[in-house]
Each structure stands twice: as structure tokens, then as C-alpha cells.
Design an enzyme around this catalytic site. Sequence first.
Site, PDB file in Angstrom:
ATOM      1  N   GLY A  48       9.124  -5.873   0.700  1.00  0.00           N
ATOM      2  CA  GLY A  48       9.376  -4.627   0.000  1.00  0.00           C
ATOM      3  C   GLY A  48       8.801  -3.454   0.760  1.00  0.00           C
ATOM      4  N   GLY A  49       8.763  -2.309   0.101  1.00  0.00           N
ATOM      5  CA  GLY A  49       8.334  -1.095   0.765  1.00  0.00           C
ATOM      6  C   GLY A  49       6.855  -1.062   1.085  1.00  0.00           C
ATOM      7  N   MET A  50       6.032  -1.838   0.362  1.00  0.00           N
ATOM      8  CA  MET A  50       4.598  -1.765   0.585  1.00  0.00           C
ATOM      9  C   MET A  50       3.968  -3.119   0.879  1.00  0.00           C
ATOM     10  SD  MET A  50       3.406   1.091  -2.200  1.00  0.00           S
ATOM     11  CE  MET A  50       1.944   1.468  -1.235  1.00  0.00           C
ATOM     12  N   ALA A  51       4.699  -4.198   0.741  1.00  0.00           N
ATOM     13  CA  ALA A  51       4.097  -5.507   0.962  1.00  0.00           C
ATOM     14  C   ALA A  51       5.171  -6.532   1.278  1.00  0.00           C
ATOM     15  CB  ALA A  51       3.297  -5.953  -0.258  1.00  0.00           C
ATOM     16  N   THR A  52       4.728  -7.597   1.936  1.00  0.00           N
ATOM     17  CA  THR A  52       5.575  -8.761   2.174  1.00  0.00           C
ATOM     18  C   THR A  52       4.910  -9.955   1.506  1.00  0.00           C
ATOM     19  OG1 THR A  52       6.317  -7.888   4.289  1.00  0.00           O
ATOM     20  CG2 THR A  52       6.626 -10.235   3.915  1.00  0.00           C
ATOM     21  N   VAL A  53       5.699 -10.754   0.800  1.00  0.00           N
ATOM     22  CA  VAL A  53       5.170 -11.910   0.082  1.00  0.00           C
ATOM     23  C   VAL A  53       5.582 -13.182   0.814  1.00  0.00           C
ATOM     24  CG1 VAL A  53       5.067 -13.133  -2.115  1.00  0.00           C
ATOM     25  CG2 VAL A  53       5.339 -10.636  -2.076  1.00  0.00           C
ATOM     26  N   ASP A  90       2.137  -0.389 -14.435  1.00  0.00           N
ATOM     27  CA  ASP A  90       3.471  -0.567 -13.862  1.00  0.00           C
ATOM     28  C   ASP A  90       4.162  -1.769 -14.498  1.00  0.00           C
ATOM     29  OD1 ASP A  90       5.598   0.164 -12.250  1.00  0.00           O
ATOM     30  OD2 ASP A  90       4.921  -1.011 -10.542  1.00  0.00           O
ATOM     31  N   LYS A 145       0.329 -12.211  -0.536  1.00  0.00           N
ATOM     32  CA  LYS A 145       0.937 -10.890  -0.484  1.00  0.00           C
ATOM     33  C   LYS A 145       0.183 -10.062   0.549  1.00  0.00           C
ATOM     34  CE  LYS A 145       2.453  -8.942  -4.137  1.00  0.00           C
ATOM     35  NZ  LYS A 145       2.589  -8.298  -5.461  1.00  0.00           N
TER      36      LYS A 145
END
Length: 659
Positions: free
Chosen positions: A47-52, A161, A67
Site C-alpha cells: 500500500g501507500g505506507m506499508a508492505t505486508v 481509523d 508489516k
Amino acid sequence: MPVTGSDNTAGGDHASPRSGAATGPSDPLIGLLVDDRYRIRSRLARGGMATVYVAHDERLDRPVALKVMHPHLAESAGFVARFRREARAAARIVHPGVVSVFDQGVVHGQGFLVMELVDGPNLRTLLQAQGAFTVEQALRYAEEILDALRAAHRVGVIHRDVKPENVLVPTEGPVRVTDFGLARAASDVSMSTTGSMLGTVAYMPPEIATTGRTDPRTDIYSVGIMLEEMLVGHIPWEGDSPMQMAYAHVNDDVPVPSDEQPWIPREVDDLVASLAARDPDERPADAGQAQALVARVRSALPPEILSRRAPVSRLEAPEGDTARIPAAGRTSPLPSPLTPTSQAVVHASGVTPSGGTSSRRSPSSRVRTLVALLVVLLLAGGAGGWWWWTQYGPGSYVELPATAGRSAAAVESDLKALGLDYALTQAFSDDVEEGTVISSEPDGGMPVHKDSEVRLTVSKGVDMRAVPDLVGRGEDEARTALTDAGLAAGALDREWSETVPEGQVVSQATKAGTSVPHGTEVDLVVSKGREPLAVPDLTGLGGDEAREKIEALGLTASPSEAYSDTVDAGVVISQSTGAGTTLHRGDPVSYVVSKGPEMVTVPDLTGKQLEEAQQDLEALGLSTDVRRLAGGWFNTVRSTDPAAGTAVPKGTTVTITIV
């Protein structure tokens, strides 16, 4: 196969391994052993802020979700610090409805979290597959989400969130909420670096857009929006731009489900309206109250309503591809507010909405009109841009001054100078002096919106407590009284007492009414009751010696006297209170002291007849012996030996001389 849920807080999706997420060899982390423990197996989603990633914990031999934050975030010291604090806070939540955080650290300069790997899709994927949920299913999911939030709120963690992407639906057990605290870390770095407010606008409560303040009711609002979406198949104001949607959250009430599905009963409408009320004070005070409200509605509805589902078309993901989330559910920076449309401006200049003119104009007139239109558009755009800059952009944020450890008066002065509202809460502190700020929310040094309210916790100094009067109370009662007073029982001594019954407090080391710091230990003396005393053997002791011995033990001497032919005068003959008898202090001890033999005086018997003289002597306890002169024919007493008037012991033999 285990999967995790969405990572929209981090700006991306958690895809299922069965969805075909890329795991190509170009990713340098694939195969890496992180922290000498976690072997990265494959990439789950980016995603825009992290990779899982799917990883294997080689120490505990179990699969985990890893993460990893993107490298550009490591450049923000504020994000790294907030990321670590929020991860620690999230790890404190222990609940079957919360995805556990196991570990955190840094790999290749990038922060990472190690989390539980959950078997099942997220709620977004399920919604896309079903279109909408049955009423029973929607209420059950809402109730389980609120139960998880209740556990988080209890330890002081606000999610900020809550959305379908952050709710996992395992094959067994309740739904699982994930990504606690990461929204705040992401929002902080976004505000400090770009001046935008990061958040999932579709589920964002109005107070975040207006003041930036959050509390447990913030999460409850998001659950209310999710409940509406689960019932009717889409979010409120779907299709609007993020700014229009944020404006609607602030200024409009959330549409009730029955507006679209008239068969949905009023109880459900009221529930959605309560959870998603614009005014936080009109929502349930906490997740526990909200959960109870959902449970009541669920139990009150008939089975035919609970089993109904809105007829919404399903959005199936292509086989072998990752399902994408509609734009309204994504995390986006709020854009500037919409400027007046060109259509409205042209109309105000004399041009009809259809583009025609109200009268025929010359080319020079048209040029002037176009120039005027351009000026109006520039002015309107500038005004709108300035409004955005001062209300939501970088110009709307100020840096909070240092707070903790400073005097409250100094911090208040700084906040007033910045135009920030603030609220004071006082709390006792063993370490921070009275009148000094203990902490603030937000923390000192953080960027805050100019309309935010800063909450200061100011020290009242050490919590001083008054020592209660414990004398005469039972031991357990005294301990309870100390605990209730915020104090503690210290050393406990026991001693004999003639006035205080056994088990009651005789005295306390700290005088009643004394003001001492909370938690101070108070030493106590507790009565053992009256002291048992053994009576000594007094036989053969002198009277004075016997008295001293008795009184030295705390007993009371009770002597009497008697004549004794065998015991010298002044010596104890006997004791009524036998030796070894158990008495208590002050009890009497009876004993008999000899007066020696009893003395009598020999009477004058001269001239009396022998028989009368003998009777007189015998009456005095004396024995007689007769001596006769000249035959003693007249039986008349001539003298006695001992002579008349002599004191002799009773029983003495007196010789009578008769003629």
C-alpha cells in the site's frame, strides 16, 4: 490459508495469498531473516505506507504477518517515534476480537510490526462479495467490533481509523479489528510534512475535520457509518469528492437506512442515528454503552427482519486478482474546498448557464467579459486557496510548545499567545511539583490544528491523606480503614492490655488526623488481652517480702493475720490463693501472716479457792499445776508462778501454791 486484512491506515490493501498478490523476486526482503527470527516467505500486499509479508517466526515456529513501513517514512523522526509509541500501546490490548501485535523493530532502516496472521477475508472483501449483509449479520458484526473497541478504550487506545478494511472475518470466532494506533502515527507524519489531514474520509467523524480531537466516541461514529454501509451496501454520500464528503459529515446528519430500504424498522434507524450523531455528546459515551445498545436492538427485532438483506448487486473480484476497494473507502488527504463553478460565475457575468449570451456583444466586449471572468476566477480561486490554507492546510497548524515539566501558568501563557484553547485537569503526582504540567494531549512539540483544544494535566502535588483514628478498632477493621484512606498498615506489634480487649488496636505510631503522603504505612500496636500472671509460692516468706513479690507482678496483696504457735510472728503461715494460680494484673492474692503465739496475762488469784483459781486459768487457756504447803488443808491460793500480771503464751502451765 491465513490472511490478514486491509492496511488502509498504511495506505494500501492486505490481499489474500489466494488472491494472487505479487511475490516476485524483485522484492529484496523476500527470503530475508529479520531480527534473527522472522523469515519473510512472500509478499501479501503493498500500500501507500506499508508492505505486508507472510513470515515465519523461527523461534516459536509459527506463521506471522510482518508489516514493513515504506522507506520514505523513516526520514520522519516524528513518525518513527509515534509509530513506536502507538505500536506499544496497541500491544497492550488483549482481546479475542483484536489482532495481536507481537513485536516491533527496524529492518533496512524501515520500521516493522509483527502481528498475528488471521485466517479469513476482511469485511470489505465480504461486503463486495455479498453486496449487503442481513440485518442480523450487520448488527452482529457491529456488536463484535464494539466489543473489541471497548477493550482498546479501556487501556487508553483510540483506533481513529475504523473501517471495513481494518476488520477481519476469521473462519471461526468473532471478527478481529486490526491496525490500532497506526492511523494516528500516519496522520501525524502527514500533517507535519504536507499539511494535509490524512484519514479515511468516508468514516471520519466531524470533530476530526473541525477540531482534530478524538476520544472513544470517535470510533463509535465510524462504527455507525459502517453499520449503515453493511445494511444498504454503500457509504453515505457515496460518489462525492473527499472534500464534499467531509463537508457533509460536518454539516449534515447521516441518512438513515430506511431512506433507501423502507422495510428497515425505526429501531435500526435510531441506532444508526445514535452511533453516527454529528455531536459527540449525542453518541453513546463509550464502546460498552454502544455495544449494549446494538445488542438490545438485535434482540428486539423479529426473525423475519433479522434475516432480510437489501437487494444490492454484488461486486465480485476477478478470479486470481486482488480485489480493489472503492475510492470512497480509501485513505486520502482532504483537498481544498471546491471553488465556485465556472458555470455560476459566467451566469453572474451575464452569460446564461447554457453558454449563450443575454444579448449580442462585439468582439471587444467579449474580450472584456473574458478578462473580467478570468479575474473573478483568480480571485475566487485565491480566496478558496487561502481558506483551505488557513482552515485545513499548513497554515491551520501550529507547533505545540513544550508542556511536561513546565509550570502550568507558563504553558497557559504560551497557549494563549498561540490562540489555542485548552482545558485543565488536575491530578496528584509523587514526582511532579504542584502547579507543574504532568502531561498534555497532544504531546508538547507536536503540530496541532489551531482550532484544537489542548488538554493539560496539572500536578496537585503529592496526594496527602489524613490518618484515621484506629485505637479501639479491630485489627481487620483498622487495616480496612487505612486502605480506604489511601494508606497502608505498617509494622504490627502485640502487647498485653488491661483496658483494651484482645484483637483491638491499643495505639498507633502516627497520631490520628496527621496529614501524610498517600501510601504511607502506619505502625500499629494490637492488644493481646489481659496478661496472665502466675501466683508465686509465699510460704515461709516474711509478710513484707511477700507483699513486694506480689506487687512486683502487678497483683494486689491481700494479707490477713493469725496467731501461730509454730510460725514466728511476721512470717506467712499460708495463702488462700494457691501458688501457680493464673490471675490478671490487679487481681488480689490472699495470704495469712503469723502474729506468733497468743499471749495472756496471769490473773491475781491470791485468796481464791483452788477450784475457782483453776477455772479462771483454764478460761484464759492456761494449764495449772498445784503445790501444797502444810498439807494445803484450806485450799486457799497463796501465790502463782508466774506471778500475777505476767504475760505468758496461751497454753502455759501456771503453778498455784495453796495452803
